[in-house]
Write an enzyme that holds these catalytic residues in place. Structure first.
Site, short mmCIF file in Angstrom:
data_model
loop_
_atom_site.label_atom_id
_atom_site.label_comp_id
_atom_site.label_asym_id
_atom_site.label_seq_id
_atom_site.Cartn_x
_atom_site.Cartn_y
_atom_site.Cartn_z
N CYS A 15 -25.43 18.51 20.38
CA CYS A 15 -24.66 18.07 19.42
C CYS A 15 -24.10 16.36 19.52
CB CYS A 15 -23.83 18.80 18.73
SG CYS A 15 -22.73 18.19 17.49
N LYS A 37 -25.45 31.15 13.44
CA LYS A 37 -23.79 30.97 13.83
C LYS A 37 -23.24 32.49 13.87
CE LYS A 37 -24.11 26.65 11.21
NZ LYS A 37 -23.77 26.19 9.80
N VAL A 92 -19.89 22.31 14.34
CA VAL A 92 -19.45 22.03 15.48
C VAL A 92 -19.18 20.38 15.70
CG1 VAL A 92 -20.14 24.13 16.73
CG2 VAL A 92 -21.52 21.92 16.76
N GLU A 135 -13.57 18.46 12.81
CA GLU A 135 -14.22 16.94 12.64
C GLU A 135 -13.83 16.44 13.96
OE1 GLU A 135 -15.79 15.36 10.19
OE2 GLU A 135 -16.11 17.40 9.36
N SER A 136 -14.95 15.89 14.58
CA SER A 136 -14.74 15.37 15.95
C SER A 136 -13.92 14.08 15.92
CB SER A 136 -16.12 14.68 16.28
OG SER A 136 -16.86 13.89 15.40
N1 LIG Z 1 -18.42 15.08 10.68
C1 LIG Z 1 -18.55 16.20 11.51
C2 LIG Z 1 -20.22 16.33 11.94
C3 LIG Z 1 -20.44 17.61 12.57
C4 LIG Z 1 -21.94 18.03 12.67
O1 LIG Z 1 -22.70 17.42 11.69
N2 LIG Z 1 -22.30 18.73 13.35
C5 LIG Z 1 -23.60 19.50 13.18
C6 LIG Z 1 -24.16 19.57 14.69
S1 LIG Z 1 -24.35 18.31 15.63
C7 LIG Z 1 -23.37 20.76 12.71
O2 LIG Z 1 -22.46 21.65 13.21
N3 LIG Z 1 -24.32 21.36 12.04
C8 LIG Z 1 -24.51 22.56 11.58
C9 LIG Z 1 -24.72 22.82 9.89
O3 LIG Z 1 -24.45 21.64 9.29
O4 LIG Z 1 -24.96 23.82 9.52
C10 LIG Z 1 -18.01 15.90 12.83
O5 LIG Z 1 -17.66 14.66 13.25
O6 LIG Z 1 -17.42 16.58 13.44
#
Ligand SMILES: N[C@@H](CCC(=O)N[C@@H](CS)C(=O)NCC(=O)O)C(=O)O
Length: 230
Positions: free
Chosen positions: A15, A42, A55, A67-68
């Site tokens: 990720c 998950k 994540v 949120e990163s």
């Molecule tokens: N805006 C979020 C995006 C996080 C994101 O999209 N993470 C992805 C993995 S890279 C995720 O967890 N996807 C799981 C899903 O959407 O079910 C951030 O900045 O933390």
């Protein structure tokens, strides 16, 4: 800091958003635990704490952050000195360009996940167009000049992946953007960025792209082009 009080970052091994926070933790020499989960399956405990089911999630002092960009702001405030520019206007502009970085991450992800060549070309065009305004913002070698900033941590994961795919395919995703190219190369050579991904990241990432299918077992566009490259 005792072991029990270490922050815990919930992660998925490929990720890019998690990578943003790992870079920040490494830049700040904060000890932390990484817990990997399978996003395709998950765990219930994760769904119980993650409002968006995504994540990274940071568990800190019994609280949950997600949120990163928000996690990075928190890490920045609680582990001085700040990696943001001190000037409020410059800091605000950096935050806005961090948001653009999130957008570009999604553009590159959509391009890499494309099912067909047509879809790939259209996402590729959106990605390249999305870099246009960034080119003039970079002071170099880092975004704000000589000092590594939070915005560099936010954008580095884009370049980690783009440069791998560029090299594997002989593509150029930064045509006519010499400042972004130099910025990307500076970032991927930095220790915190190198150490923010799992061992063997390049091959695992390319294998992930190679195995991408749709409609059952039709290889996605890049899967076809990457066949045999790992
Ligand atoms: N805006 C979020 C995006 C996080 C994101 O999209 N993470 C992805 C993995 S890279 C995720 O967890 N996807 C799981 C899903 O959407 O079910 C951030 O900045 O933390």
């Amino acid at each position: 800091m005792t072991a029990a009080s270490k922050p815990e970052l919930i992660s998925f091994d490929l990720c890019p958003f998690v990578q943003r926070s790992v870079i920040t933790l490494l830049e700040k020499n904060v000890e932390f635990d990484l817990t990997y989960i399978d996003l395709a399956n998950k765990p219930d405990w994760f769904l119980a704490i993650s409002p968006l089911g995504k994540v990274p999630v940071l568990r800190e002092k019994g609280e949950v952050l997600f949120e990163s960009a928000v996690i990075n702001e928190y890490l920045d405030e609680t582990n001085p000195p700040s990696l943001h520019p001190a000037d409020p206007l410059k800091k605000a502009k950096n935050r806005a360009w961090i948001e653009v970085g999130g957008n570009q991450l999604m553009n590159s992800f959509r391009m890499m996940m494309s099912q067909t060549e047509e879809e790939y070309n259209s996402h590729r065009e959106a990605l390249i167009k999305g870099f246009k305004l960034v080119e003039d913002q970079i002071e170099g070698p880092f975004f704000n000049g000589e000092t590594f900033s939070l915005i560099d941590a936010a954008w580095a994961p884009i370049f980690t992946r783009l440069l791998i795919v560029e090299e594997a395919l002989g593509e150029d995703y930064l045509p006519g953007y010499p400042k972004i190219r130099a910025w990307a190369e500076t970032l991927v050579a930095r220790d915190s960025v190198i150490n923010s991904v799992i061992d063997g990241f390049r091959d695992k990432f390319l294998t992930y792209l190679q195995n991408k299918t749709y409609n059952g077992d039709t290889p996605a566009y890049l899967a076809g082009r990457l066949a045999g490259s790992v």
